[in-house]
Design a protein around this motif. Structure first.
Motif, PDB file in Angstrom:
ATOM      1  N   ALA A 243       5.555  72.007  51.515  1.00 25.74           N
ATOM      2  CA  ALA A 243       5.950  70.649  51.126  1.00 25.74           C
ATOM      3  C   ALA A 243       7.344  70.308  51.654  1.00 25.74           C
ATOM      4  N   HIS A 244       8.260  71.260  51.619  1.00 21.90           N
ATOM      5  CA  HIS A 244       9.608  71.012  52.129  1.00 21.90           C
ATOM      6  C   HIS A 244       9.613  70.982  53.651  1.00 21.90           C
ATOM      7  N   ASP A 245       8.805  71.834  54.274  1.00 20.07           N
ATOM      8  CA  ASP A 245       8.715  71.818  55.740  1.00 20.07           C
ATOM      9  C   ASP A 245       8.172  70.486  56.240  1.00 20.07           C
ATOM     10  N   CYS A 246       7.271  69.883  55.455  1.00 25.02           N
ATOM     11  CA  CYS A 246       6.617  68.628  55.860  1.00 25.02           C
ATOM     12  C   CYS A 246       7.097  67.452  55.000  1.00 25.02           C
ATOM     13  N   ASP A 247       8.346  67.487  54.608  1.00 29.21           N
ATOM     14  CA  ASP A 247       8.908  66.436  53.756  1.00 29.21           C
ATOM     15  C   ASP A 247       8.795  65.072  54.445  1.00 29.21           C
ATOM     16  N   GLY A 248       8.345  64.080  53.683  1.00 28.59           N
ATOM     17  CA  GLY A 248       8.202  62.729  54.199  1.00 28.59           C
ATOM     18  C   GLY A 248       6.836  62.431  54.790  1.00 28.59           C
ATOM     19  N   TRP A 249       6.021  63.443  55.007  1.00 30.89           N
ATOM     20  CA  TRP A 249       4.704  63.233  55.606  1.00 30.89           C
ATOM     21  C   TRP A 249       3.738  62.631  54.593  1.00 30.89           C
ATOM     22  N   PHE A 250       2.990  61.640  55.056  1.00 32.30           N
ATOM     23  CA  PHE A 250       1.814  61.189  54.318  1.00 32.30           C
ATOM     24  C   PHE A 250       0.701  62.196  54.578  1.00 32.30           C
TER      25      PHE A 250
END
Length: 355
Positions: A243-250
């Protein structure tokens, strides 16, 4: 003495040889199946004893198709009347012809719409076909008209790509770049450079999700300012650092904050918000199994197949409010209605996105 039945649980996400007796087994759904069977037993609807038989075969992409086939045949040889699994789309495609050949009713909980048949029932945890349409329409709503796509070179990634390209054409969206990658890739710098050369206004990732953090990190390193979206690969955000690696992703999820069936289950279990997806998925899969067994004409393989066909119009915990759960004589897709939900990872938390 009540009748008894054997139910097989096929786990394609764990290499059992590496686990000891005290290690939780990844992807094990037995507890959810037991819970929903107990509900019907307490209601006097299903007195039979259920014996769960487990088989483990580390499937694609980390393992092999052969491991899944071996596990499936192991359950068949054990005399089960129903098999639950696999959970990964590539492996569900492996199991489908076996279900048809051996005539064993099977419920896979994967994303492969093609993994359906007379004996193969499909509890859609995502959809290679439906998700891509939702992704294209969401990006169009955001005003994106030029998309770049990173996709796994696998049945999952290429199937998503096919349907996304088709919907993009209908919506007037141009695919300005598309780059394939290994489903296990951990470095996507060169791939992202190639994607951005097309001057996109939105980036899409399609695949199983193991390679998604590499794409996200490479985009962050380039200070990419546009919107990003991925398929249900984003469900990996419920574990580890994803989740932190892909922060901001829909991304596409399977649960909605508006679903009253889900909220009732969460309340009964005293479950925290972070477990909403697990509760929704576990409840619905368990209920399909329990209701299918309870409605069976007998507890033979044919009787259970007929029983599953009688499961209809049950409120689902997955999806938006009003999503229904069930099958039919020629209907092998369990979820009906708006079962896919757009959410976004922000600061390690998942947030539902409303239109």
């Amino acid at each position: 003495m009540p009748e008894s039945v054997k139910v097989g649980v096929l786990n394609d996400m764990a290499d059992f040889s590496d686990l000891d007796d005290n290690t939780p087994i990844p992807g094990d759904v037995t507890g959810w199946l037991e819970r929903e069977i107990a509900v019907l037993r307490d209601a006097g609807r299903f007195p039979a004893e259920v014996e769960f038989i487990h088989a483990y075969g580390l499937g694609l992409p980390s393992g092999t198709a052969e491991a899944v086939e071996t596990a499936y045949r192991q359950l068949a040889d054990a005399g089960v009347s129903l098999i639950v699994g696999p959970a990964i789309g590539d492996n569900a495609l492996v199991a489908t012809p076996l279900a048809e050949q051996l005539r064993i009713p099977t419920i896979n909980w994967a994303g492969a719409e093609r993994a359906r048949g007379r004996y193969m029932f499909h509890h859609q945890v995502g959809s290679h076909e439906d998700e891509s349409l939702v992704i294209a329409r969401h990006m169009a709503m955001l005003g994106c008209r030029r998309l770049a796509i990173a996709y796994d070179i696998s049945p999952i990634g290429t199937r998503h790509l096919k349907y996304l390209e088709s919907e993009a054409r209908i919506l007037g969206i141009e695919i300005v770049a598309k780059e394939g990658m290994s489903p296990l890739a951990d470095d996507a710098a060169a791939l992202v450079d190639a994607l951005l050369e097309g001057a996109p206004d939105g980036v899409v990732y399609l695949g199983l999700g193991v390679s998604a953090p590499a794409v996200a990190k490479a985009l962050s390193a380039c200070a990419w300012p546009g919107p990003n979206i991925m398929n249900t690969a984003g469900l990996r955000g419920y574990h580890g650092t994803f989740a932190h690696d892909c922060d901001g992703w829909f991304y596409i999820d399977m649960h909605s904050d508006t679903n009253t069936t889900l909220q009732a289950q969460m309340s009964q279990l005293g479950a925290p918000r972070q477990q909403a997806l697990a509760v929704a998925k576990g409840h619905d899969l368990g209920r399909l199994v329990a209701e299918g067994l309870a409605r069976a004409t007998d507890l033979s393989r044919e009787g259970v197949r007929i029983g599953l066909e009688q499961v209809k119009w049950l409120p689902a915990a997955e999806g938006c409010e009003g999503t229904l759960l069930g099958f039919g004589i020629q209907d092998r897709g369990a979820l009906h209605g708006r079962y896919l939900v757009v959410r976004q990872w922000l600061d390690g938390e998942t947030r539902e996105v409303t239109a």
